[in-house]
Design a protein around this motif. Sequence first.
Motif, PDB file in Angstrom:
ATOM      1  N   ALA A 399      27.092  54.847 -31.199  1.00 21.12           N
ATOM      2  CA  ALA A 399      27.171  56.302 -31.361  1.00 21.12           C
ATOM      3  C   ALA A 399      25.831  57.005 -31.181  1.00 21.12           C
ATOM      4  O   ALA A 399      25.775  58.231 -31.271  1.00 21.12           O
ATOM      5  N   ASP A 400      24.761  56.273 -30.945  1.00 19.90           N
ATOM      6  CA  ASP A 400      23.453  56.892 -30.752  1.00 19.90           C
ATOM      7  C   ASP A 400      23.432  57.601 -29.405  1.00 19.90           C
ATOM      8  O   ASP A 400      23.617  56.986 -28.352  1.00 19.90           O
ATOM      9  N   ARG A 401      23.183  58.927 -29.422  1.00 21.19           N
ATOM     10  CA  ARG A 401      23.120  59.718 -28.196  1.00 21.19           C
ATOM     11  C   ARG A 401      21.828  60.500 -28.078  1.00 21.19           C
ATOM     12  O   ARG A 401      21.631  61.208 -27.082  1.00 21.19           O
ATOM     13  N   GLY A 402      20.952  60.399 -29.087  1.00 21.69           N
ATOM     14  CA  GLY A 402      19.768  61.234 -29.084  1.00 21.69           C
ATOM     15  C   GLY A 402      18.452  60.502 -29.115  1.00 21.69           C
ATOM     16  O   GLY A 402      17.446  61.025 -28.614  1.00 21.69           O
ATOM     17  N   LEU A 403      18.384  59.304 -29.695  1.00 18.87           N
ATOM     18  CA  LEU A 403      17.112  58.595 -29.830  1.00 18.87           C
ATOM     19  C   LEU A 403      17.008  57.437 -28.843  1.00 18.87           C
ATOM     20  O   LEU A 403      16.212  57.463 -27.905  1.00 18.87           O
ATOM     21  N   THR A 404      17.798  56.403 -29.030  1.00 19.87           N
ATOM     22  CA  THR A 404      17.882  55.278 -28.084  1.00 19.87           C
ATOM     23  C   THR A 404      19.352  55.155 -27.708  1.00 19.87           C
ATOM     24  O   THR A 404      20.129  54.479 -28.395  1.00 19.87           O
ATOM     25  N   ALA A 405      19.744  55.852 -26.653  1.00 17.88           N
ATOM     26  CA  ALA A 405      21.155  55.958 -26.292  1.00 17.88           C
ATOM     27  C   ALA A 405      21.802  54.583 -26.200  1.00 17.88           C
ATOM     28  O   ALA A 405      21.323  53.699 -25.480  1.00 17.88           O
ATOM     29  N   ALA A 406      22.888  54.416 -26.951  1.00 21.02           N
ATOM     30  CA  ALA A 406      23.591  53.134 -26.975  1.00 21.02           C
ATOM     31  C   ALA A 406      24.434  52.978 -25.716  1.00 21.02           C
ATOM     32  O   ALA A 406      25.159  53.896 -25.329  1.00 21.02           O
ATOM     33  N   ASP A 407      24.328  51.804 -25.103  1.00 22.53           N
ATOM     34  CA  ASP A 407      25.112  51.489 -23.903  1.00 22.53           C
ATOM     35  C   ASP A 407      25.467  50.008 -23.954  1.00 22.53           C
ATOM     36  O   ASP A 407      24.736  49.159 -23.432  1.00 22.53           O
ATOM     37  N   PRO A 408      26.589  49.663 -24.609  1.00 19.37           N
ATOM     38  CA  PRO A 408      26.938  48.247 -24.730  1.00 19.37           C
ATOM     39  C   PRO A 408      27.273  47.584 -23.404  1.00 19.37           C
ATOM     40  O   PRO A 408      27.198  46.357 -23.287  1.00 19.37           O
ATOM     41  N   ILE A 409      27.643  48.353 -22.385  1.00 18.87           N
ATOM     42  CA  ILE A 409      27.943  47.757 -21.080  1.00 18.87           C
ATOM     43  C   ILE A 409      26.655  47.279 -20.416  1.00 18.87           C
ATOM     44  O   ILE A 409      26.604  46.207 -19.806  1.00 18.87           O
ATOM     45  N   ALA A 410      25.586  48.067 -20.558  1.00 20.24           N
ATOM     46  CA  ALA A 410      24.305  47.662 -19.982  1.00 20.24           C
ATOM     47  C   ALA A 410      23.662  46.528 -20.774  1.00 20.24           C
ATOM     48  O   ALA A 410      23.073  45.608 -20.192  1.00 20.24           O
ATOM     49  N   SER A 411      23.766  46.577 -22.103  1.00 19.90           N
ATOM     50  CA  SER A 411      23.135  45.550 -22.940  1.00 19.90           C
ATOM     51  C   SER A 411      23.998  44.309 -23.117  1.00 19.90           C
ATOM     52  O   SER A 411      23.495  43.252 -23.485  1.00 19.90           O
ATOM     53  N   GLY A 412      25.284  44.434 -22.878  1.00 26.35           N
ATOM     54  CA  GLY A 412      26.179  43.298 -23.018  1.00 26.35           C
ATOM     55  C   GLY A 412      26.691  43.069 -24.408  1.00 26.35           C
ATOM     56  O   GLY A 412      27.450  42.125 -24.647  1.00 26.35           O
ATOM     57  N   THR A 413      26.325  43.928 -25.358  1.00 29.54           N
ATOM     58  CA  THR A 413      26.795  43.760 -26.729  1.00 29.54           C
ATOM     59  C   THR A 413      26.875  45.121 -27.413  1.00 29.54           C
ATOM     60  O   THR A 413      26.139  46.059 -27.056  1.00 29.54           O
ATOM     61  N   ASP A 414      27.762  45.245 -28.384  1.00 27.55           N
ATOM     62  CA  ASP A 414      27.872  46.488 -29.140  1.00 27.55           C
ATOM     63  C   ASP A 414      26.618  46.705 -29.993  1.00 27.55           C
ATOM     64  O   ASP A 414      26.000  45.754 -30.483  1.00 27.55           O
ATOM     65  N   VAL A 415      26.268  47.963 -30.170  1.00 27.13           N
ATOM     66  CA  VAL A 415      25.074  48.330 -30.926  1.00 27.13           C
ATOM     67  C   VAL A 415      25.510  48.968 -32.245  1.00 27.13           C
ATOM     68  O   VAL A 415      26.286  49.933 -32.251  1.00 27.13           O
ATOM     69  N   ARG A 416      25.021  48.412 -33.350  1.00 30.49           N
ATOM     70  CA  ARG A 416      25.370  48.929 -34.672  1.00 30.49           C
ATOM     71  C   ARG A 416      24.202  49.743 -35.228  1.00 30.49           C
ATOM     72  O   ARG A 416      23.068  49.274 -35.260  1.00 30.49           O
ATOM     73  N   GLU A 417      24.508  50.979 -35.658  1.00 29.06           N
ATOM     74  CA  GLU A 417      23.486  51.865 -36.224  1.00 29.06           C
ATOM     75  C   GLU A 417      23.730  52.076 -37.713  1.00 29.06           C
ATOM     76  O   GLU A 417      24.878  52.077 -38.168  1.00 29.06           O
ATOM     77  N   PHE A 418      22.630  52.303 -38.434  1.00 27.84           N
ATOM     78  CA  PHE A 418      22.713  52.580 -39.871  1.00 27.84           C
ATOM     79  C   PHE A 418      21.595  53.541 -40.250  1.00 27.84           C
ATOM     80  O   PHE A 418      20.459  53.414 -39.774  1.00 27.84           O
ATOM     81  N   GLY A 419      21.940  54.519 -41.086  1.00 27.10           N
ATOM     82  CA  GLY A 419      20.925  55.473 -41.523  1.00 27.10           C
ATOM     83  C   GLY A 419      21.318  56.174 -42.798  1.00 27.10           C
ATOM     84  O   GLY A 419      22.495  56.207 -43.184  1.00 27.10           O
ATOM     85  N   PHE A 420      20.313  56.743 -43.459  1.00 26.07           N
ATOM     86  CA  PHE A 420      20.561  57.515 -44.683  1.00 26.07           C
ATOM     87  C   PHE A 420      19.376  58.451 -44.910  1.00 26.07           C
ATOM     88  O   PHE A 420      18.294  58.284 -44.340  1.00 26.07           O
ATOM     89  N   TYR A 421      19.582  59.438 -45.770  1.00 23.60           N
ATOM     90  CA  TYR A 421      18.483  60.285 -46.223  1.00 23.60           C
ATOM     91  C   TYR A 421      18.823  60.799 -47.627  1.00 23.60           C
ATOM     92  O   TYR A 421      19.999  60.899 -48.021  1.00 23.60           O
ATOM     93  N   GLY A 422      17.786  61.153 -48.363  1.00 23.41           N
ATOM     94  CA  GLY A 422      17.914  61.788 -49.664  1.00 23.41           C
ATOM     95  C   GLY A 422      16.866  62.872 -49.779  1.00 23.41           C
ATOM     96  O   GLY A 422      15.716  62.682 -49.348  1.00 23.41           O
ATOM     97  N   ALA A 423      17.234  64.020 -50.329  1.00 20.16           N
ATOM     98  CA  ALA A 423      16.304  65.154 -50.386  1.00 20.16           C
ATOM     99  C   ALA A 423      16.431  65.866 -51.718  1.00 20.16           C
ATOM    100  O   ALA A 423      17.512  65.912 -52.330  1.00 20.16           O
ATOM    101  N   PHE A 424      15.291  66.434 -52.158  1.00 21.83           N
ATOM    102  CA  PHE A 424      15.259  67.253 -53.363  1.00 21.83           C
ATOM    103  C   PHE A 424      14.474  68.521 -53.053  1.00 21.83           C
ATOM    104  O   PHE A 424      13.380  68.466 -52.478  1.00 21.83           O
ATOM    105  N   VAL A 425      15.027  69.674 -53.441  1.00 18.73           N
ATOM    106  CA  VAL A 425      14.393  70.977 -53.215  1.00 18.73           C
ATOM    107  C   VAL A 425      14.400  71.747 -54.526  1.00 18.73           C
ATOM    108  O   VAL A 425      15.439  71.835 -55.196  1.00 18.73           O
ATOM    109  N   GLN A 426      13.233  72.298 -54.882  1.00 11.49           N
ATOM    110  CA  GLN A 426      13.123  73.101 -56.096  1.00 11.49           C
ATOM    111  C   GLN A 426      12.553  74.470 -55.743  1.00 11.49           C
ATOM    112  O   GLN A 426      11.437  74.579 -55.229  1.00 11.49           O
ATOM    113  N   GLU A 427      13.350  75.517 -55.997  1.00  8.29           N
ATOM    114  CA  GLU A 427      12.856  76.868 -55.814  1.00  8.29           C
ATOM    115  C   GLU A 427      12.076  77.283 -57.058  1.00  8.29           C
ATOM    116  O   GLU A 427      12.523  77.044 -58.190  1.00  8.29           O
ATOM    117  N   ILE A 428      10.926  77.899 -56.862  1.00  9.77           N
ATOM    118  CA  ILE A 428      10.073  78.355 -57.962  1.00  9.77           C
ATOM    119  C   ILE A 428      10.117  79.870 -57.973  1.00  9.77           C
ATOM    120  O   ILE A 428       9.503  80.522 -57.126  1.00  9.77           O
TER     121      ILE A 428
END
Length: 514
Positions: A399-428
Amino acid sequence: MKRHRLRGLSFAAGLAGSLVVSSASAQGNASADDDVEVVATPTPAPAPPGASLSPNTPVSPNAQAPSSAPAPAEARKPSREDELEARIRALEAKAAEAPAPSAAPKAPDTTSVRAEREPSLTSGVTGPLGLVFSGYVQGQYETNQASEDQIQQGGVLLNQDRFSIRRARLRVDRAWTWASTTIEVDGNTVRGPSFGLRRAEVSLLWRNPLAGAPPWVRLTGGLSEIPFGYELTDSARSRYFMERSTASLALFPGEPDVGVRLSGGISFFRYALAALNGEPIDDRPGRYAGDPTAAKDLVGRVGIETRPRDELRVTGGVSFLTGKGFHRGTEATKNSVVWRDLNENGSVDGGEITAVPGTAATPSQTFNRWAFGADLGFTLDTPIGKSRLYGEVFVAQNADRGLTAADPIASGTDVREFGFYGAFVQEISRYGVVGFRLDRYDPNADFLDKRAGKLIPASAAIQTYSPMVGLLLPDRVRFLVQYDAIVDSLARDGQGVPTDLKNNRLTFRLQGEL
């Protein structure tokens, strides 16, 4: 009213004085010591409230007081002052009984739509009825450790220390009871001056009569946000962090896509389901934007938005994507001859000319891709301002289309992606904000690195630490500063071992509202 009464009393006193002078003249040259006989007459009954007394109205000497209050044996003659006082009281009573004038009609609200009033797939709340114009401008300066005054192979400039207009957007919303339309255009200088369409949608909706509640059903067609997760649908106008997290940018290089969407909310439940082209339109110009396959992406999110307490707001949901990726075929080539100067003497020697046979064209192919995500967020009203804690996690395949475009046909294998983020915002208060975000993205969980002629497992993960601080003038201007400390293994040391690439960023942004 007291001022008018005093004026009336002064006028009455002057009139009474004139009458006394006239009476004295009529009696001849009477001395001041002469006795004047005064005949006592009964006091007339008081006039009913609201009655108008005329100065020429005769007063009957035989008038009697009401039976409930017997008249005294002797009473003074009503003077002009008494009559005027009675008239003033009658006018005061009449004015008190008159209806109050109706309030002037309230002027229509012409306040422009701000970030929190923008339509959002997360909250689902639509903007106000009527025609509304809004917009904002984001000017920024960015410096990057990887910047060089050089040109990459292909002509790409490597300088990243520059001023730019990140976003300059103008938006028009028109809403009726059962329908709404939105047009938004964007201009920026990220990859040269450009101007294009950012949003163009029309919706049919069944509104919830409760104020602030999302429509029960909304059918939208056109160019609009992709309903996946929280960050992707969060407005760039209200988001404090400069850009979306690395994982979100990799899976969705652009926020909008063309298609049809069904969304809405019932009580605390929120839902959105969309059929899209599957090629997000990147607002950073220069990228390919098209729809190379007939298959469409099916994207959806179901979640909640509730307030268990007045000061606490909770949002969360799960998202999915399924669709087809595209592998480009190759064109046919002709036979050719290649000369390789092996000894670098500038002359054609034996064995340096090679014949290259032509190749047939290869067809394009499609492949399956999918993504799954979950998000959760909390917003708490505190004595110093709002506190927000939120995050997302993603798992995907091809599903990567923006950083390292996934192409299992060219690489010969499916590409698995994983990611997460956590954020904290405090208004003063209303004039300051601080925040911190941590995000991690692995574009290939099965990445193999080649070292000394051998393939060994390696990590291609990118981890970013982003502190942020800002000054705010609500609904007018905001000034934000963000530093991105990026930890990765995209560089090589002198021995060919992967090492951290020096590519940390510092960004200053000034945003103004229209």
